[in-house]
Design a protein around this motif. Structure first.
Motif, PDB file in Angstrom:
ATOM      1  N   LYS A   1      15.244   6.540   7.306  1.00  0.00           N
ATOM      2  CA  LYS A   1      14.811   7.895   6.974  1.00  0.00           C
ATOM      3  C   LYS A   1      13.846   7.884   5.802  1.00  0.00           C
ATOM      4  O   LYS A   1      12.884   8.652   5.772  1.00  0.00           O
ATOM      5  N   ASN A   2      14.139   7.034   4.797  1.00  0.00           N
ATOM      6  CA  ASN A   2      13.309   6.987   3.598  1.00  0.00           C
ATOM      7  C   ASN A   2      13.378   5.588   2.993  1.00  0.00           C
ATOM      8  O   ASN A   2      14.252   5.305   2.164  1.00  0.00           O
ATOM      9  N   GLY A   3      12.480   4.734   3.397  1.00  0.00           N
ATOM     10  CA  GLY A   3      12.447   3.364   2.912  1.00  0.00           C
ATOM     11  C   GLY A   3      11.945   3.231   1.491  1.00  0.00           C
ATOM     12  O   GLY A   3      11.983   2.140   0.926  1.00  0.00           O
ATOM     13  N   ARG A   4      11.471   4.312   0.921  1.00  0.00           N
ATOM     14  CA  ARG A   4      10.940   4.272  -0.448  1.00  0.00           C
ATOM     15  C   ARG A   4      11.943   4.707  -1.503  1.00  0.00           C
ATOM     16  O   ARG A   4      11.635   4.710  -2.691  1.00  0.00           O
ATOM     17  N   MET A   5      13.140   5.093  -1.083  1.00  0.00           N
ATOM     18  CA  MET A   5      14.109   5.545  -2.076  1.00  0.00           C
ATOM     19  C   MET A   5      14.531   4.370  -2.963  1.00  0.00           C
ATOM     20  O   MET A   5      14.451   3.216  -2.553  1.00  0.00           O
TER      21      MET A   5
ATOM     22  N   TYR B   1       8.792  -2.596   5.903  1.00  0.00           N
ATOM     23  CA  TYR B   1       8.695  -1.169   5.591  1.00  0.00           C
ATOM     24  C   TYR B   1       7.267  -0.745   5.891  1.00  0.00           C
ATOM     25  O   TYR B   1       6.331  -1.523   5.710  1.00  0.00           O
ATOM     26  N   SER B   2       7.112   0.495   6.340  1.00  0.00           N
ATOM     27  CA  SER B   2       5.757   0.971   6.611  1.00  0.00           C
ATOM     28  C   SER B   2       5.683   2.481   6.441  1.00  0.00           C
ATOM     29  O   SER B   2       6.701   3.169   6.459  1.00  0.00           O
ATOM     30  N   ALA B   3       4.466   2.953   6.292  1.00  0.00           N
ATOM     31  CA  ALA B   3       4.227   4.396   6.203  1.00  0.00           C
ATOM     32  C   ALA B   3       4.012   4.942   7.604  1.00  0.00           C
ATOM     33  O   ALA B   3       3.418   4.279   8.456  1.00  0.00           O
ATOM     34  N   GLN B   4       4.495   6.130   7.857  1.00  0.00           N
ATOM     35  CA  GLN B   4       4.247   6.791   9.128  1.00  0.00           C
ATOM     36  C   GLN B   4       3.016   7.668   8.951  1.00  0.00           C
ATOM     37  O   GLN B   4       2.988   8.541   8.084  1.00  0.00           O
TER      38      GLN B   4
ATOM     39  N   LYS C   1      10.521  10.675  17.503  1.00  0.00           N
ATOM     40  CA  LYS C   1      11.494  10.390  16.456  1.00  0.00           C
ATOM     41  C   LYS C   1      11.163   9.033  15.841  1.00  0.00           C
ATOM     42  O   LYS C   1      11.124   8.032  16.553  1.00  0.00           O
ATOM     43  N   PRO C   2      10.941   9.004  14.548  1.00  0.00           N
ATOM     44  CA  PRO C   2      10.581   7.738  13.901  1.00  0.00           C
ATOM     45  C   PRO C   2      11.768   6.816  13.673  1.00  0.00           C
ATOM     46  O   PRO C   2      11.605   5.672  13.307  1.00  0.00           O
ATOM     47  N   HIS C   3      12.969   7.300  13.896  1.00  0.00           N
ATOM     48  CA  HIS C   3      14.165   6.502  13.640  1.00  0.00           C
ATOM     49  C   HIS C   3      14.854   6.134  14.947  1.00  0.00           C
ATOM     50  O   HIS C   3      14.611   6.731  15.984  1.00  0.00           O
TER      51      HIS C   3
END
Length: 157
Positions: A16-20, A52-55, A147-149
């Motif tokens: 959901k949020n790889g940057r947390m 990890y990547s940006a959508q 859905k990205p997940h």
């Protein structure tokens, strides 16, 4: 490595949020930061997390076309599959390639800046004689649900 419910929750939260931060993640999964970080490192080491990547919102970049292409190969020897995959892997616009069951061999997802570019790519693939017998193109008009997940909790239980 056998995943437990905390590992699965960590994976769900990270997709959901790889940057947390690790502190934020630890709070979400009810762990203290140190054990949480150890679990994340182990998930990395075991290959459950491989990047990890940006959508990216492609619509903001201008005109793009997404095309799903059903591809049938002439022959079905290992060398034929390998030659085809090697060629597809060189194409930046081929963002997914799936070996499938059914009436064709591969389903390839292309993202290009238009139908002309897509058709040029397909013509070049045919000219390269990589074993394509026939192909069918399905142009995406709209993608109302993407859905990205992945449904990790349903898959892992």
């Amino acid at each position: 490595m056998k995943l437990d419910s905390i590992d699965i929750t960590i994976l769900c939260e990270l997709q959901k949020n790889g940057r947390m931060t690790n502190t934020e993640l630890a709070k979400l999964v009810n762990l203290s930061p140190s054990p949480c970080l150890m679990r994340v490192k182990k998930l990395h080491a075991e290959g459950y997390i491989f990047g990890y990547s940006a959508q990216i919102n492609l619509a903001k970049l201008g005109r793009t076309v997404t095309v799903f292409t059903e591809i049938t190969l002439r022959n079905h020897r290992q060398v034929d599959f390998a030659r085809f995959l090697a060629a597809i892997d060189t194409l930046e616009s081929a963002i997914e390639c799936h070996l499938v069951s059914g009436g064709y061999d591969y389903l390839v997802k292309f993202v290009t800046n238009g139908l002309v570019e897509y058709q040029t790519i397909m013509e070049r693939l045919i000219d390269r004689d990589i074993g394509i017998d026939r192909y069918l193109s399905v142009v995406v008009l709209k993608s109302p649900i993407v859905k990205p997940h992945r449904p990790l909790e349903a898959i892992c239980h």
